[in-house]
Design an enzyme around this catalytic site. Sequence first.
Site, PDB file in Angstrom:
ATOM      1  N   ARG A  83       0.851  -1.199   0.000  1.00 29.58           N
ATOM      2  CA  ARG A  83       0.000   0.000   0.000  1.00 29.58           C
ATOM      3  C   ARG A  83       0.885   1.246   0.000  1.00 29.58           C
ATOM      4  NH1 ARG A  83      -3.907   0.109   4.987  1.00 29.58           N
ATOM      5  NH2 ARG A  83      -4.990  -1.554   3.881  1.00 29.58           N
ATOM      6  N   ARG A 152      -1.523   6.651   9.694  1.00 25.93           N
ATOM      7  CA  ARG A 152      -1.669   6.135   8.318  1.00 25.93           C
ATOM      8  C   ARG A 152      -1.820   7.278   7.313  1.00 25.93           C
ATOM      9  NH1 ARG A 152      -3.830   0.765   8.333  1.00 25.93           N
ATOM     10  NH2 ARG A 152      -2.927  -0.337  10.109  1.00 25.93           N
ATOM     11  N   LYS A 215      -3.245   1.172  14.887  1.00 28.41           N
ATOM     12  CA  LYS A 215      -3.320   2.121  13.771  1.00 28.41           C
ATOM     13  C   LYS A 215      -3.943   3.437  14.233  1.00 28.41           C
ATOM     14  CE  LYS A 215      -5.950  -0.741  11.391  1.00 28.41           C
ATOM     15  NZ  LYS A 215      -6.887  -1.345  10.424  1.00 28.41           N
ATOM     16  N   LYS A 217      -5.676   7.036  12.482  1.00 27.21           N
ATOM     17  CA  LYS A 217      -6.091   7.649  11.210  1.00 27.21           C
ATOM     18  C   LYS A 217      -6.483   9.111  11.385  1.00 27.21           C
ATOM     19  CE  LYS A 217      -7.429   3.280   9.216  1.00 27.21           C
ATOM     20  NZ  LYS A 217      -8.494   2.441   8.663  1.00 27.21           N
ATOM     21  N   CYS A 436     -15.165  -3.335  -0.241  1.00 27.54           N
ATOM     22  CA  CYS A 436     -13.765  -3.605   0.112  1.00 27.54           C
ATOM     23  C   CYS A 436     -13.247  -4.767  -0.744  1.00 27.54           C
ATOM     24  CB  CYS A 436     -13.672  -3.935   1.597  1.00 27.54           C
ATOM     25  SG  CYS A 436     -14.301  -5.573   1.988  1.00 27.54           S
ATOM     26  N   CYS A 442      -7.948 -10.729   0.934  1.00 29.72           N
ATOM     27  CA  CYS A 442      -7.967 -10.357   2.347  1.00 29.72           C
ATOM     28  C   CYS A 442      -8.084 -11.588   3.251  1.00 29.72           C
ATOM     29  CB  CYS A 442      -9.117  -9.394   2.631  1.00 29.72           C
ATOM     30  SG  CYS A 442      -9.140  -8.937   4.377  1.00 29.72           S
ATOM     31  N   CYS A 481     -16.284  -8.425   6.006  1.00 30.50           N
ATOM     32  CA  CYS A 481     -16.206  -8.755   7.434  1.00 30.50           C
ATOM     33  C   CYS A 481     -16.519  -7.500   8.221  1.00 30.50           C
ATOM     34  CB  CYS A 481     -14.825  -9.332   7.778  1.00 30.50           C
ATOM     35  SG  CYS A 481     -13.590  -8.082   8.175  1.00 30.50           S
ATOM     36  N   CYS A 485     -13.869  -1.725   6.374  1.00 32.54           N
ATOM     37  CA  CYS A 485     -12.947  -1.019   5.483  1.00 32.54           C
ATOM     38  C   CYS A 485     -13.635  -0.144   4.435  1.00 32.54           C
ATOM     39  CB  CYS A 485     -12.007  -2.010   4.810  1.00 32.54           C
ATOM     40  SG  CYS A 485     -10.982  -2.891   5.997  1.00 32.54           S
TER      41      CYS A 485
HETATM   42 FE1  SRM Z   1      -8.994  -1.860   6.363  1.00 35.28          FE
HETATM   43  C1  SRM Z   1      -7.557  -4.495   7.910  1.00 35.28           C
HETATM   44  C2  SRM Z   1      -8.241  -3.136   3.376  1.00 35.28           C
HETATM   45  C3  SRM Z   1      -9.760   1.107   4.947  1.00 35.28           C
HETATM   46  C4  SRM Z   1     -10.638  -0.950   9.212  1.00 35.28           C
HETATM   47  N1  SRM Z   1      -7.987  -3.514   5.758  1.00 35.28           N
HETATM   48  C5  SRM Z   1      -7.434  -4.450   6.567  1.00 35.28           C
HETATM   49  C6  SRM Z   1      -6.594  -5.443   5.743  1.00 35.28           C
HETATM   50  C7  SRM Z   1      -5.186  -4.931   5.698  1.00 35.28           C
HETATM   51  C8  SRM Z   1      -6.687  -6.904   6.174  1.00 35.28           C
HETATM   52  C9  SRM Z   1      -5.690  -7.440   7.169  1.00 35.28           C
HETATM   53  O1  SRM Z   1      -5.442  -6.808   8.211  1.00 35.28           O
HETATM   54  O2  SRM Z   1      -5.167  -8.520   6.908  1.00 35.28           O
HETATM   55  C10 SRM Z   1      -7.312  -5.284   4.371  1.00 35.28           C
HETATM   56  C11 SRM Z   1      -6.480  -5.617   3.141  1.00 35.28           C
HETATM   57  C12 SRM Z   1      -7.360  -6.276   2.129  1.00 35.28           C
HETATM   58  C13 SRM Z   1      -6.740  -6.442   0.800  1.00 35.28           C
HETATM   59  O3  SRM Z   1      -6.623  -7.600   0.341  1.00 35.28           O
HETATM   60  O4  SRM Z   1      -6.379  -5.454   0.172  1.00 35.28           O
HETATM   61  C14 SRM Z   1      -7.862  -3.888   4.484  1.00 35.28           C
HETATM   62  N2  SRM Z   1      -8.878  -1.126   4.532  1.00 35.28           N
HETATM   63  C15 SRM Z   1      -8.642  -1.837   3.400  1.00 35.28           C
HETATM   64  C16 SRM Z   1      -8.892  -1.009   2.161  1.00 35.28           C
HETATM   65  C17 SRM Z   1      -7.961  -1.358   1.006  1.00 35.28           C
HETATM   66  C18 SRM Z   1     -10.365  -1.176   1.758  1.00 35.28           C
HETATM   67  C19 SRM Z   1     -10.815  -0.549   0.463  1.00 35.28           C
HETATM   68  O5  SRM Z   1     -11.825  -1.024  -0.031  1.00 35.28           O
HETATM   69  O6  SRM Z   1     -10.208   0.375  -0.031  1.00 35.28           O
HETATM   70  C20 SRM Z   1      -8.712   0.397   2.759  1.00 35.28           C
HETATM   71  C21 SRM Z   1      -7.281   0.863   2.737  1.00 35.28           C
HETATM   72  C22 SRM Z   1      -7.166   2.223   3.327  1.00 35.28           C
HETATM   73  C23 SRM Z   1      -5.817   2.858   3.201  1.00 35.28           C
HETATM   74  O7  SRM Z   1      -5.444   3.207   2.090  1.00 35.28           O
HETATM   75  O8  SRM Z   1      -5.154   3.048   4.232  1.00 35.28           O
HETATM   76  C24 SRM Z   1      -9.140   0.154   4.194  1.00 35.28           C
HETATM   77  N3  SRM Z   1      -9.953  -0.187   6.997  1.00 35.28           N
HETATM   78  C25 SRM Z   1     -10.272   0.882   6.212  1.00 35.28           C
HETATM   79  C26 SRM Z   1     -11.239   1.712   6.876  1.00 35.28           C
HETATM   80  C27 SRM Z   1     -11.909   2.953   6.288  1.00 35.28           C
HETATM   81  C28 SRM Z   1     -11.134   4.204   6.521  1.00 35.28           C
HETATM   82  O9  SRM Z   1     -10.091   4.213   7.172  1.00 35.28           O
HETATM   83  O10 SRM Z   1     -11.586   5.235   6.038  1.00 35.28           O
HETATM   84  C29 SRM Z   1     -11.502   1.114   8.099  1.00 35.28           C
HETATM   85  C30 SRM Z   1     -12.540   1.589   9.135  1.00 35.28           C
HETATM   86  C31 SRM Z   1     -12.080   2.744   9.935  1.00 35.28           C
HETATM   87  C32 SRM Z   1     -11.241   2.278  11.074  1.00 35.28           C
HETATM   88  O11 SRM Z   1     -10.022   2.209  10.924  1.00 35.28           O
HETATM   89  O12 SRM Z   1     -11.799   1.951  12.132  1.00 35.28           O
HETATM   90  C33 SRM Z   1     -10.681  -0.074   8.168  1.00 35.28           C
HETATM   91  N4  SRM Z   1      -9.041  -2.570   8.253  1.00 35.28           N
HETATM   92  C34 SRM Z   1      -9.835  -2.081   9.260  1.00 35.28           C
HETATM   93  C35 SRM Z   1      -9.703  -2.939  10.404  1.00 35.28           C
HETATM   94  C36 SRM Z   1     -10.422  -2.773  11.766  1.00 35.28           C
HETATM   95  C37 SRM Z   1      -9.624  -1.943  12.710  1.00 35.28           C
HETATM   96  C38 SRM Z   1     -10.194  -1.933  14.091  1.00 35.28           C
HETATM   97  O13 SRM Z   1     -10.039  -0.934  14.774  1.00 35.28           O
HETATM   98  O14 SRM Z   1     -10.766  -2.916  14.528  1.00 35.28           O
HETATM   99  C39 SRM Z   1      -8.830  -3.983  10.032  1.00 35.28           C
HETATM  100  C40 SRM Z   1      -8.370  -5.164  10.884  1.00 35.28           C
HETATM  101  C41 SRM Z   1      -7.300  -4.814  11.853  1.00 35.28           C
HETATM  102  O15 SRM Z   1      -6.717  -3.738  11.835  1.00 35.28           O
HETATM  103  O16 SRM Z   1      -7.038  -5.680  12.695  1.00 35.28           O
HETATM  104  C42 SRM Z   1      -8.435  -3.721   8.670  1.00 35.28           C
HETATM  105 FE1  SF4 Z   2     -10.857  -7.485   4.604  1.00 35.97          FE
HETATM  106 FE2  SF4 Z   2     -12.829  -7.135   6.286  1.00 35.97          FE
HETATM  107 FE3  SF4 Z   2     -11.439  -5.037   5.468  1.00 35.97          FE
HETATM  108 FE4  SF4 Z   2     -13.049  -6.230   3.804  1.00 35.97          FE
HETATM  109  S1  SF4 Z   2     -13.675  -5.188   5.687  1.00 35.97           S
HETATM  110  S2  SF4 Z   2     -10.934  -5.655   3.386  1.00 35.97           S
HETATM  111  S3  SF4 Z   2     -12.922  -8.335   4.411  1.00 35.97           S
HETATM  112  S4  SF4 Z   2     -10.656  -6.691   6.695  1.00 35.97           S
END
Ligand code: SRM
Ligand code: SF4
Length: 575
Positions: A83, A152, A215, A217, A436, A442, A481, A485
């Site tokens: 990323r 981030r 993390k 943000k 997502c 993922c 899930c 995201c």
């Molecule tokens: Fe996310 C984890 C993809 C925005 C909350 N996110 C992941 C991972 C890295 C999976 C992993 O940990 O193994 C995913 C990679 C999937 C893949 O195959 O690419 C993933 N997140 C994404 C992206 C690519 C989704 C998308 O459709 O674009 C976004 C990348 C953002 C970036 O460029 O930095 C993405 N993730 C978000 C957002 C939305 C936002 O930030 O605006 C959230 C919700 C806001 C938040 O942070 O609470 C989000 N991602 C999570 C979480 C839950 C965190 C938590 O507090 O519980 C995880 C899991 C974790 O961190 O353990 C996660």
């Molecule tokens: Fe993966 Fe869940 Fe984030 Fe979708 S919402 S990219 S399934 S961690």
Amino acid sequence: MPDISYSLPARPAKLSKVEAIKEESRQLRGAIAETLGDSAADKFEESEVQLLKTHGIYQQFDRDTATERKQAGLEKEHQFMARVRIPAGRLTADQYLKLDGFADDYANGTLRITTRQTFQFHGVLKGDLHELIHAISGELLTTMAACGDVVRNVTATPAPIRDEVHATLDRTAALLSSVLLPRTTAYHDIWVDGEKVTGDAVEEPLYGATYLPRKFKIGLATPDDNSIDLFTNDLGVIAHFDGQRLEGWTLAVGGGLGMTHNKPKTYPRLATPLLFVEPDGLLPAVEAVIKVQRDHGDRADRKHARLKYLLDEMGLPWFKARVEEHAGRTYDPPRPLPRFRIVDHLGWHTQGDGKWYLGVPVPSGRVADIGDSRIRAALRTIVETHQPSIVLTPAQDILLADIAEDAKEAVEKILRDHGVTLAGDLSPLERWALACPALPTCGLALTEAERVRQPLVAGILERLTAYGLERETISLRITGCPNGCARPYAGDIGLVGRMPGYYALYVGGDFEGTRLNFRLLDKVGESEVPTVLDPLFKAFSAERQGPEGFGDWCGRMGPAHLAALIDETMPAVSI
Ligand code: SRM
Ligand code: SF4
């Protein structure tokens, strides 16, 4: 005077495993360089997998082939996601073309625009990892701190309007992004220099030895355009302008969406306004907020480690007092906030300097040539020919900026010639739908998301059309899930992966992203989603008040009323 004396809640003395990994990592080095140099290994061990995240890299495997390979006694097909860190999603034409090329050279031939305005490369093999990251750094970009327990990618309102309001947001996003980067030289030593893998320790004045508990943000916006979903950030920075003059910033803290099904101690939360700071005081205030989370966030339980939980446990007055201690000053209360709006960036818009920008919809942000729709080739041709500036949006779309009036027709023709659907040909539902990546990349996905976006949109649109609602502006957000995201809890309709083939249905948020939605149904089969929404659309079309949005109507009706409507039609659906 509020009671701000404090004792933190009792937490287990034993810190999470990741804390020990960070502590022993020699500033995020671990054995990354050694494993990278071991051509016999196709993957990294657990400690390095954790450390790699701060370098912007996730170890994944192809989930489509995993079961079959296991049955055949074969190892998983390991691959990596990288990323990039692109503050506010801004790229030059040249950077875009280089990244596009890297997708062929080192990844799976696609670029994936994320919901935080950056690109991800998927399907990178270990043997190509070093060259990819090295090549990215050659374009004055980095993957450092795109993931991991640090600040981030900083997001900001995407519109490339050439005025002081937008320039201030852009500039400030870039400034915060660079100042808040970790200082360790590990990234440079491993990926850029490639020689000095031992590296001397440097001071990490902001992060300290173990970085943040989780993390972190940050997003910046004005109330006039909340397309970044500001309140879902740990720290949302709201700019107050009087015309083109910046009056100051309101800092809102404690946003975050991740949760786990059936674990009520985990929950989505929107940020709460904390303080107001004058224009020049932003950076120390931001650093103070980060330090409070650094020092007091939960380092024992990673599911409880985001700032939102600290804030809820200790309260806003306590949090503000700690911020003031770190900053060595007091802050005014937050300014009253007007109603937030969201701007539609797709289609043609004037920039204010005689030039135009075009918002091109990219389904699920996947820049790829699929069948007759060759959006990747089209974008490459446009960028090569017209050299637009690029903005990646938090809605996973792309903006082509700085286009001269007399080039508009040619740009549009290139897109049409490549079979790209333009914004004007899309229903609002499709225009605003996010999904997502989920399967197959993922590791946390319980269901599909990106790959079922199109059929789900089509099915839901059919039901909207039945009630004359096909032009209704509704945000649909699908995730594989509950981690959130694609921000499913901050839209009109959220579909959240529950178990293979089933989604939890959330409704009742607002389109402007200032109210969380609620879970209406716990498990809905993928093919049943449109049928389940049907009675809601029917009642909405008959009962809405004036221009009331679908989410607002659902919020006003409440879960019991909505559940009863569904129950009348489909009594078998699990609630
Ligand atoms: Fe996310 C984890 C993809 C925005 C909350 N996110 C992941 C991972 C890295 C999976 C992993 O940990 O193994 C995913 C990679 C999937 C893949 O195959 O690419 C993933 N997140 C994404 C992206 C690519 C989704 C998308 O459709 O674009 C976004 C990348 C953002 C970036 O460029 O930095 C993405 N993730 C978000 C957002 C939305 C936002 O930030 O605006 C959230 C919700 C806001 C938040 O942070 O609470 C989000 N991602 C999570 C979480 C839950 C965190 C938590 O507090 O519980 C995880 C899991 C974790 O961190 O353990 C996660
Ligand atoms: Fe993966 Fe869940 Fe984030 Fe979708 S919402 S990219 S399934 S961690």
